[in-house]
Design an enzyme around this catalytic site. Structure first.
Site, PDB file in Angstrom:
ATOM      1  N   GLU A 130      -6.602  38.612  30.744  1.00  0.00           N
ATOM      2  CA  GLU A 130      -6.338  37.468  29.864  1.00  0.00           C
ATOM      3  C   GLU A 130      -5.190  36.566  30.326  1.00  0.00           C
ATOM      4  O   GLU A 130      -4.171  36.453  29.654  1.00  0.00           O
ATOM      5  CB  GLU A 130      -6.089  37.942  28.433  1.00  0.00           C
ATOM      6  CG  GLU A 130      -7.309  38.552  27.790  1.00  0.00           C
ATOM      7  CD  GLU A 130      -7.165  38.735  26.276  1.00  0.00           C
ATOM      8  OE1 GLU A 130      -6.027  38.701  25.761  1.00  0.00           O
ATOM      9  OE2 GLU A 130      -8.192  38.899  25.621  1.00  0.00           O
TER      10      GLU A 130
ATOM     11  N   GLU B 299     -14.689  42.605  26.171  1.00  0.00           N
ATOM     12  CA  GLU B 299     -14.014  43.402  25.148  1.00  0.00           C
ATOM     13  C   GLU B 299     -14.558  43.014  23.784  1.00  0.00           C
ATOM     14  O   GLU B 299     -14.888  41.846  23.547  1.00  0.00           O
ATOM     15  CB  GLU B 299     -12.506  43.115  25.101  1.00  0.00           C
ATOM     16  CG  GLU B 299     -11.722  43.591  26.271  1.00  0.00           C
ATOM     17  CD  GLU B 299     -10.230  43.274  26.105  1.00  0.00           C
ATOM     18  OE1 GLU B 299      -9.760  43.065  24.962  1.00  0.00           O
ATOM     19  OE2 GLU B 299      -9.534  43.223  27.133  1.00  0.00           O
TER      20      GLU B 299
HETATM   21  C1  GLA Z   1      -6.924  41.622  24.205  1.00  0.00           C
HETATM   22  C2  GLA Z   1      -6.441  42.388  25.422  1.00  0.00           C
HETATM   23  C3  GLA Z   1      -6.515  43.875  25.264  1.00  0.00           C
HETATM   24  C4  GLA Z   1      -6.104  44.284  23.882  1.00  0.00           C
HETATM   25  C5  GLA Z   1      -6.989  43.607  22.884  1.00  0.00           C
HETATM   26  C6  GLA Z   1      -6.709  44.024  21.462  1.00  0.00           C
HETATM   27  O1  GLA Z   1      -8.196  41.172  24.288  1.00  0.00           O
HETATM   28  O2  GLA Z   1      -7.123  42.022  26.607  1.00  0.00           O
HETATM   29  O3  GLA Z   1      -5.674  44.475  26.234  1.00  0.00           O
HETATM   30  O4  GLA Z   1      -4.781  43.929  23.678  1.00  0.00           O
HETATM   31  O5  GLA Z   1      -6.786  42.219  22.962  1.00  0.00           O
HETATM   32  O6  GLA Z   1      -7.557  43.403  20.553  1.00  0.00           O
END
Ligand code: GLA
Ligand code: ZN
Length: 685
Positions: free
Chosen positions: A149, A302
């Site tokens: 991210e 995710e």
């Molecule tokens: C983000 C991050 C993860 C985690 C999630 C929690 O997407 O990439 O490492 O912190 O949020 O929702």
């Protein structure tokens, strides 16, 4: 490694460096039970892999990877470069970012480095090289996941220097820069590139100058791409046959993903819908992600198997909810259903974030739901992976337009491009009419219908493209706030929508901002079919426009504040028009119409083009269709509580009549009954 086609990827982020061997053994057994076929690791383990500069400790990772592979589970190996180790921040002054307030930040946060830091890039690349060297032949390696991210905006001296170089490359001379930024406004003339400052909070002129901000956002996007490529190049060179990508935060605005993602083998995004989001909203975001690589399958990198920890109220996922969320991703073009996270952590900021295996262990509702989903996805195998969605309608979404619209001071503080475009998307979604989100660079010739909501910034070439599209018989629709500025946010003289004026056959004189409690009637002239009611409601902004060649289809009627009639000087002026242009038609919507109007409008322009819903349905059912060399796959997701119906034999865009229900393993035709909250994947026979 998977030899031919990949199955749907199922599993997610695993942080085994937090656990001892006994727990890892137990996890492997449970993952196998759940049908997990892919784990992503070690996303945050730089500190453990390189405890001091140049000294790598891979033995622990070798051990875990071998264990994972013994259980037949593949991995996306993550370069753990989103969380640099303390020694790196401490040793090199350029690593930690300077924030918008001009504060040099301290070590301890993840995704907290300057993307232009020379030392960060050096060490990240060295680590990527070491990992590529060590694991390139690891048989379970299915791809590379770079960092995590991206999204840090830095305002350090190094970024300032690089920003000036970037501008020099983009504009060549200060004269050109002055012209593009229109610095004669407020006497901000630049005599030398060295006078350009980063738009941080110490500099209100720059911070609020849209042209400067826009270029800074472009610059940060480009810098982030370089930072990504710095690692991706190494990985690609070592394993050219494997995909390389990074996961994109669901809060996608600050980096232009339409620029970034083409550098990757997948658009992989993190889907965390708020419990209050209607199902159409994540569907829309999937559409944006699908657009990033021009319709290619993407990854859901995710999603949470249960609650979040960072939302204001962290609702549990209701029984069956994960399944619907997972299938919705697949339905809209994802080839994966990956989760954050596999096991809940013992402590730390995210200890209460949902996981496959929560603190209570695997004897849980969520783990059982994960297992059931895993078994289903296993059954679906690779049948529809790689398949695409074919739509005849498109909505143009432009990232820089998003930035520019919201950077602009006026006409309303409530400008929210994502939300506004979503309303048009939702009107198609609600009628199960496939719609693509497309970029301004997309070839429009394959579409019959193109909507350009709030396309304020017209980039070179786009007006010509839309003009040709309509001339050749396409239907276009634009809204208020269209065709106002160029790519440097310089406004167009000669009345909006500028270069599109002849296509829409209208010109805009002024724009009124409505208070949230205000509305105005849209009174139909009775010339357009498909609008059975005479009156609809408009809100938000009202363009006061005139027609050149367009026909007025509705005018502004009475104006109301909190339901009470008030004076309105533009009653009777055009509010909605249609222009015959070449062989096509171009609609102009002067204000933000209500959902009723939008539903009628979308149905009307689709009908005119012979575009129908995939199938007629009864109930709250979302339908999509993906197609590959194996044929057509229809996804049906029930978002309601009541039983619904899909009329497979009805008139619709999907010509198939007989299907095989892949989850229930039986042939189906006629009326397909779907229970409230259930999902189905039907393969055309
Ligand atoms: C983000 C991050 C993860 C985690 C999630 C929690 O997407 O990439 O490492 O912190 O949020 O929702
Ligand atoms: Zn910086």
């Amino acid at each position: 490694m998977w030899k031919d086609k990949r199955p749907i990827l199922f599993g997610g982020d695993y942080n085994p460096d937090q656990w001892d061997d006994a727990v890892i053994e137990e996890d492997m057994r449970l993952f196998e039970q759940a049908g997990v076929n892919l784990l992503v690791l070690p996303v945050f383990s730089w500190a453990k892999l390189e405890p001091e500069e140049g000294r790598y400790e891979f033995a622990w990772l070798d051990h875990i990877l071998n264990k994972i592979w013994e259980h037949g589970i593949h991995v996306f190996l993550a370069t753990p470069t989103s969380a640099q180790p303390a020694w790196l921040s401490k040793k090199y002054d350029d690593v930690l970012p300077v924030d918008i307030a001009g504060r040099k930040r301290t070590h301890g946060m993840r995704v907290f480095f300057c993307v232009n830091s020379v030392h960060y890039r050096e060490r990240a690349r060295a680590l990527a090289e070491a990992m590529a060297e060590r694991y390139r032949d690891f048989p379970g390696l299915a791809g590379w996941h770079v960092a995590n991210e991206y999204g840090t905006y830095c305002y350090c001296e190094n970024c300032q220097r690089k920003f000036r170089d970037w501008l020099r490359r983009r504009y060549g001379t200060v004269e050109e820069l002055n012209s593009r930024w229109h610095t004669s406004f407020w006497g901000r003339t630049v005599y030398d590139f060295d006078e350009v400052m980063v738009p941080d909070e110490r500099n209100d002129d720059y911070r609020f100058a849209p042209a400067v901000q826009l270029d800074y956002m472009r610059f940060v996007t480009d810098s982030t791409i370089e930072c990504y490529e710095n690692e991706a190049e190494v990985l690609k060179a070592a394993t050219p046959h494997l995909p390389v990508f990074t996961n994109i935060s669901g809060f996608i605005k600050k980096l232009n993903q339409f620029e970034m993602v083409p550098h990757m083998d997948y658009a992989g995004w993190d889907n965390y819908p708020a419990p209050t989001d209607e199902p159409a909203f994540p569907a829309f975001k999937h559409g944006i992600m699908r657009a990033a690589r021009d319709g290619a399958p993407f990854l859901v990198a995710e999603q949470s198997p249960n609650q979040q920890n960072w939302q204001p109220y962290n609702k549990l996922k209701r029984p069956g909810e994960i399944r619907r969320i997972a299938y919705q991703g697949l339905a809209h073009g994802a080839d994966s259903s990956l989760f954050f996270q596999m096991r809940q952590s013992v402590a730390g900021q995210e200890k209460f974030h949902g996981a496959f295996i929560a603190h209570c262990g695997a004897n849980s509702r969520i783990f059982r739901e994960a297992c059931a989903l895993g078994q289903e996805l296993h059954k679906l195998g690779d049948a529809f992976t790689g398949s695409r969605i074919h739509a005849r309608t498109a909505i143009v979404f432009d990232w820089e337009n998003w930035w520019a619209l919201e950077l602009t001071s006026g006409p309303t503080q409530d400008m929210d491009y994502l939300k506004q475009v979503f309303r048009y998307y939702r009107a198609f979604y609600a009628q199960n009419i496939p719609v693509d989100i497309v970029k301004t660079s997309t070839d429009l010739s394959g579409y019959d219908l193109v909507l350009t909501p709030l396309l304020y910034m017209i980039k070179p070439g786009f007006a010509e493209k839309l003009r040709t599209f309509v001339e050749k018989g396409g239907t276009a629709a634009a809204t208020y706030m269209s065709g106002r500025a160029d790519e440097n946010d310089r406004c167009i003289f000669g009345a909006y929508p500028g270069p599109l004026r002849d296509v829409f056959g209208v010109w805009v004189e002024e724009t009124d901002a409505l208070y949230p409690e205000e509305s105005v009637e849209l009174v139909m002239m009775g010339t357009e079919s498909g609008f059975p009611e005479k009156r609809y409601e408009g809100r938000f902004l009202c363009d006061l426009f005139h027609t050149d060649t367009a026909e007025v289809a509705a005018v502004y009627g009475k104006s109301f504040a909190d339901g009470k009639e008030q004076d309105c000087f533009y009653t009777g002026m055009p509010a909605f028009s249609v222009n015959a242009f070449g062989e096509g038609r171009a609609y102009y919507i002067g204000c933000e119409p209500d959902d009723r109007f939008l539903a009628r409008f979308i149905a009307r322009i689709c009908r005119e083009k012979g575009i129908t819903p995939l199938f007629p349905v009864e109930g709250e059912i979302e339908l999509t269709c993906r197609e590959n060399e194996n044929g057509r796959f229809v996804f049906a997701i029930s978002h309601g509580k009541e039983t619904g119906k899909v009329h497979l034999d009805g008139d619709g865009a999907c010509p198939g009549k007989r299907y095989f229900d892949l989850l229930r393993e039986k042939e189906v035709s006629g009326t397909y009954v779907i229970a409230g909250g259930d999902v189905a994947v039907l393969k055309e026979l």
